[in-house]
Design an enzyme around this catalytic site. Structure first.
Site, PDB file in Angstrom:
ATOM      1  N   GLU A 177      43.132 -74.076 -16.218  1.00 41.06           N
ATOM      2  CA  GLU A 177      44.382 -74.701 -16.340  1.00 41.06           C
ATOM      3  C   GLU A 177      45.395 -74.716 -15.122  1.00 41.06           C
ATOM      4  O   GLU A 177      45.948 -75.587 -14.610  1.00 41.06           O
ATOM      5  CB  GLU A 177      45.056 -74.419 -17.562  1.00 41.06           C
ATOM      6  CG  GLU A 177      45.675 -75.501 -18.120  1.00 41.06           C
ATOM      7  CD  GLU A 177      46.040 -75.261 -19.746  1.00 41.06           C
ATOM      8  OE1 GLU A 177      45.607 -75.700 -20.739  1.00 41.06           O
ATOM      9  OE2 GLU A 177      46.808 -74.234 -20.163  1.00 41.06           O
ATOM     10  N   GLU A 220      43.735 -76.677 -12.247  1.00 42.19           N
ATOM     11  CA  GLU A 220      43.862 -78.237 -12.565  1.00 42.19           C
ATOM     12  C   GLU A 220      45.445 -78.529 -12.246  1.00 42.19           C
ATOM     13  O   GLU A 220      45.381 -79.751 -11.896  1.00 42.19           O
ATOM     14  CB  GLU A 220      43.534 -78.566 -14.015  1.00 42.19           C
ATOM     15  CG  GLU A 220      43.566 -80.113 -14.468  1.00 42.19           C
ATOM     16  CD  GLU A 220      43.164 -80.246 -15.818  1.00 42.19           C
ATOM     17  OE1 GLU A 220      43.171 -81.543 -16.288  1.00 42.19           O
ATOM     18  OE2 GLU A 220      43.015 -79.370 -16.499  1.00 42.19           O
ATOM     19  N   CYS A 235      45.410 -75.811 -25.383  1.00 44.66           N
ATOM     20  CA  CYS A 235      44.920 -74.520 -26.194  1.00 44.66           C
ATOM     21  C   CYS A 235      45.202 -74.558 -27.780  1.00 44.66           C
ATOM     22  O   CYS A 235      44.544 -74.292 -28.468  1.00 44.66           O
ATOM     23  CB  CYS A 235      45.606 -73.429 -25.715  1.00 44.66           C
ATOM     24  SG  CYS A 235      45.230 -72.755 -23.882  1.00 44.66           S
ATOM     25  N   SER A 280      45.622 -81.393 -20.393  1.00 45.89           N
ATOM     26  CA  SER A 280      44.624 -80.788 -19.466  1.00 45.89           C
ATOM     27  C   SER A 280      43.249 -81.123 -19.968  1.00 45.89           C
ATOM     28  O   SER A 280      42.981 -81.112 -21.372  1.00 45.89           O
ATOM     29  CB  SER A 280      45.177 -79.169 -19.607  1.00 45.89           C
ATOM     30  OG  SER A 280      43.883 -78.394 -19.032  1.00 45.89           O
ATOM     31  N   LYS A 339      42.493 -74.083 -36.334  1.00 48.26           N
ATOM     32  CA  LYS A 339      41.318 -73.564 -35.552  1.00 48.26           C
ATOM     33  C   LYS A 339      40.003 -73.902 -36.401  1.00 48.26           C
ATOM     34  O   LYS A 339      38.981 -73.839 -35.920  1.00 48.26           O
ATOM     35  CB  LYS A 339      41.612 -72.153 -35.248  1.00 48.26           C
ATOM     36  CG  LYS A 339      42.439 -71.928 -33.881  1.00 48.26           C
ATOM     37  CD  LYS A 339      41.689 -72.454 -32.815  1.00 48.26           C
ATOM     38  CE  LYS A 339      42.680 -72.110 -31.532  1.00 48.26           C
ATOM     39  NZ  LYS A 339      42.276 -72.812 -30.464  1.00 48.26           N
ATOM     40  N   GLU A 389      39.157 -77.377 -35.720  1.00 46.47           N
ATOM     41  CA  GLU A 389      38.707 -77.416 -34.121  1.00 46.47           C
ATOM     42  C   GLU A 389      37.200 -76.965 -34.016  1.00 46.47           C
ATOM     43  O   GLU A 389      36.329 -77.636 -33.317  1.00 46.47           O
ATOM     44  CB  GLU A 389      39.527 -76.474 -33.262  1.00 46.47           C
ATOM     45  CG  GLU A 389      39.103 -76.441 -31.687  1.00 46.47           C
ATOM     46  CD  GLU A 389      39.830 -75.669 -30.903  1.00 46.47           C
ATOM     47  OE1 GLU A 389      39.905 -75.875 -29.570  1.00 46.47           O
ATOM     48  OE2 GLU A 389      40.486 -74.505 -31.464  1.00 46.47           O
ATOM     49  N   GLU A 406      31.826 -82.465 -31.320  1.00 49.93           N
ATOM     50  CA  GLU A 406      31.564 -82.340 -29.919  1.00 49.93           C
ATOM     51  C   GLU A 406      31.469 -80.790 -29.454  1.00 49.93           C
ATOM     52  O   GLU A 406      31.038 -80.512 -28.259  1.00 49.93           O
ATOM     53  CB  GLU A 406      32.720 -83.066 -28.899  1.00 49.93           C
ATOM     54  CG  GLU A 406      34.171 -82.453 -29.039  1.00 49.93           C
ATOM     55  CD  GLU A 406      34.817 -83.242 -30.125  1.00 49.93           C
ATOM     56  OE1 GLU A 406      36.001 -83.291 -29.965  1.00 49.93           O
ATOM     57  OE2 GLU A 406      34.287 -83.687 -31.223  1.00 49.93           O
ATOM     58  N   CYS A 455      51.383 -68.732 -31.600  1.00 48.21           N
ATOM     59  CA  CYS A 455      50.406 -68.348 -32.542  1.00 48.21           C
ATOM     60  C   CYS A 455      50.784 -67.170 -33.390  1.00 48.21           C
ATOM     61  O   CYS A 455      49.911 -66.992 -34.611  1.00 48.21           O
ATOM     62  CB  CYS A 455      49.040 -68.123 -31.675  1.00 48.21           C
ATOM     63  SG  CYS A 455      48.442 -69.350 -30.587  1.00 48.21           S
TER      64      CYS A 455
END
Length: 439
Positions: free
Chosen positions: A178, A181, A199, A219, A258, A261, A266, A404
């Site tokens: 990150e 980038e 994230c 990102s 999560k 996710e 994908e 978190c």
């Protein structure tokens, strides 16, 4: 490389343990769960949290904490419910703040995970998030915030996990990716600024749903858990000598989002499912207790090599501002060519609201950053970007207040649990005498 115990029999602690059946309901750390491990289903169609109308008192607290307005009145009596799972970011803040304990989870991989741990042919891999080790101890009577990372690794081994790897490893990878980038965007302008962190799964779902036009500002990096999943079944499989098809990877998170996710279609970069199961801090505590493991007496143990090492920069990912601070360390040194004399960039740390900062970088100029805690604050920054008025280079977003560590999958506040037990009892009594049918 050592670390795989695939040929060992299942952990003795699980011998004779009755595994919760699929479809059954189990209460774990004060929260009711349905044993439901969906496969091949679009997670956007699943309600990960739902309101129990037998406990709901129509107080509206859940609606007040919902960042998208997806919890609304669904009956004339004012009972709330999730009206559309597509708009729900699965943050679980409604569950964590319901004063009546009326919100439960609709997805739990615990039953399936117990079965996998008992299967000698399955190599079960642990991948816990940084924030879990600062909350797990609360479930065993330790003070809030006690670090129990070493005991957590020991408990996972006793449960029968074969490979003890750690998501902190890829938190460090995230920092490098990150941060690199961001450097490319700042120096070459090949992608738009500001760059948003990527994230937090609740934030990503929020951005995809409500700000799809800002996709190129996100990102391109996966989250740490979405990185370690495929790494486990490629690089990890190679160095451990375990075929990827035998691995069952377990994401252990402070966050209900999560689960969403991990189920995204994908997430198959390795050629297999990158993440086979996701459990929360509460569910891990339940499993440890069910197995009869004396958690507070466990010695501290290290994770296994290959995908178990990390730095302190990975650890601070669990708090709001932590991702920003870690990435800025890399960006500062890369842009300036100088070493930071003090790695602490405390100006970006925050627990609520929006924190902005201007970080002077030698040989470059000023890097302007913002950190938002909570999606209401994220929306304000997104509107600025959408209007072309954002002055920032880099923006960190965390869905849960404070980051978190306060995720929807963390242990409930003891006061909330006690309040819920008392209030739910009163609720049941009230319902008995108020739900009458007039002839």
């Amino acid at each position: 490389m050592a670390g795989c115990k695939a040929q060992q029999p299942p952990a003795a602690y699980l011998a004779g343990l009755e595994v919760p059946a699929a479809g059954s309901e189990v209460t774990m750390e004060g929260v009711r769960y349905k044993m439901n491990a969906p496969k091949g289903i679009d997670p956007a169609t699943i309600k990960f949290v739902e309101v129990d109308h037998d406990k709901c008192m129509a107080c509206g607290e859940c609606e007040a904490y919902c960042p998208t307005g997806v919890i609304q009145e669904v009956t004339e009596d004012g009972y709330r419910g999730v009206v559309d799972p597509v708009a729900c970011v699965n943050c679980g803040q409604c569950l964590a703040n319901c004063p009546f304990g009326a919100i439960h989870e609709e997805v739990s991989f615990v039953g399936e995970l117990f079965e996998k741990l008992k299967d000698p042919e399955t190599v079960v891999v642990s991948m816990p998030a940084p924030a879990v080790r600062y909350a797990l101890g609360e479930c065993f009577g330790l003070p809030t915030g006690t670090y129990v990372g070493g005991q957590m690794h020991a408990a996972l081994r006793k449960l029968g996990f074969n490979l003890i790897w750690d998501t902190e490893w890829t938190a460090d990878v995230t920092i490098m990716e990150e941060g690199t980038e961001l450097l490319e965007r700042v120096k070459h302008g090949n992608m738009p600024l500001p760059q948003f962190t990527s994230c937090c799964p609740g934030w990503i779902k929020f951005a995809e749903t409500f700000y799809p036009d800002l996709e190129n500002n996100l990102s391109t990096c996966k989250s740490p858990i979405a990185m370690i999943g495929p790494l486990a079944k490629t690089y990890g499989a190679e160095v451990s000598g375990v075929p990827a098809k035998k691995m069952y990877t377990v994401s252990i998170m402070p966050c209900i989002a999560k689960k969403f996710e991990g189920m995204r279609p994908e997430m198959e970069a390795s050629g297999y499912r990158d993440i086979d199961a996701t459990i929360t801090t509460r569910e891990l505590a339940y499993m440890i207790k069910m197995a009869g493991i004396d958690f507070t007496s466990l010695p501290s143990e290290d994770p296994d090599p290959a995908l178990g090492m990390s730095t302190g920069a990975a650890t601070i990912f669990g708090t709001s501002g932590g991702v920003m601070e870690a990435a800025l360390r890399l960006a500062y040194e890369a842009l300036s060519g100088d070493k930071l004399t003090n790695p602490d960039i405390k100006v970006v740390r925050t627990h609520e609201g929006i924190r902005t900062a201007e970080v002077p970088v030698p040989n470059f100029g000023t890097v302007k950053v913002a950190v938002a805690s909570g999606l209401d604050n994220a929306a304000k920054l997104c509107e600025e970007v959408r209007a072309g008025k954002s002055p920032y280079h880099f923006i960190e977003i965390m869905t849960c207040p404070g980051g978190c560590v306060n995720g929807g999958g963390q242990p409930l506040e003891p006061g909330m649990l006690q309040s819920s037990l008392f209030k739910s009892t009163i609720t049941k009594i009230n319902r008995r005498f108020t739900r009458r049918t007039v002839a």
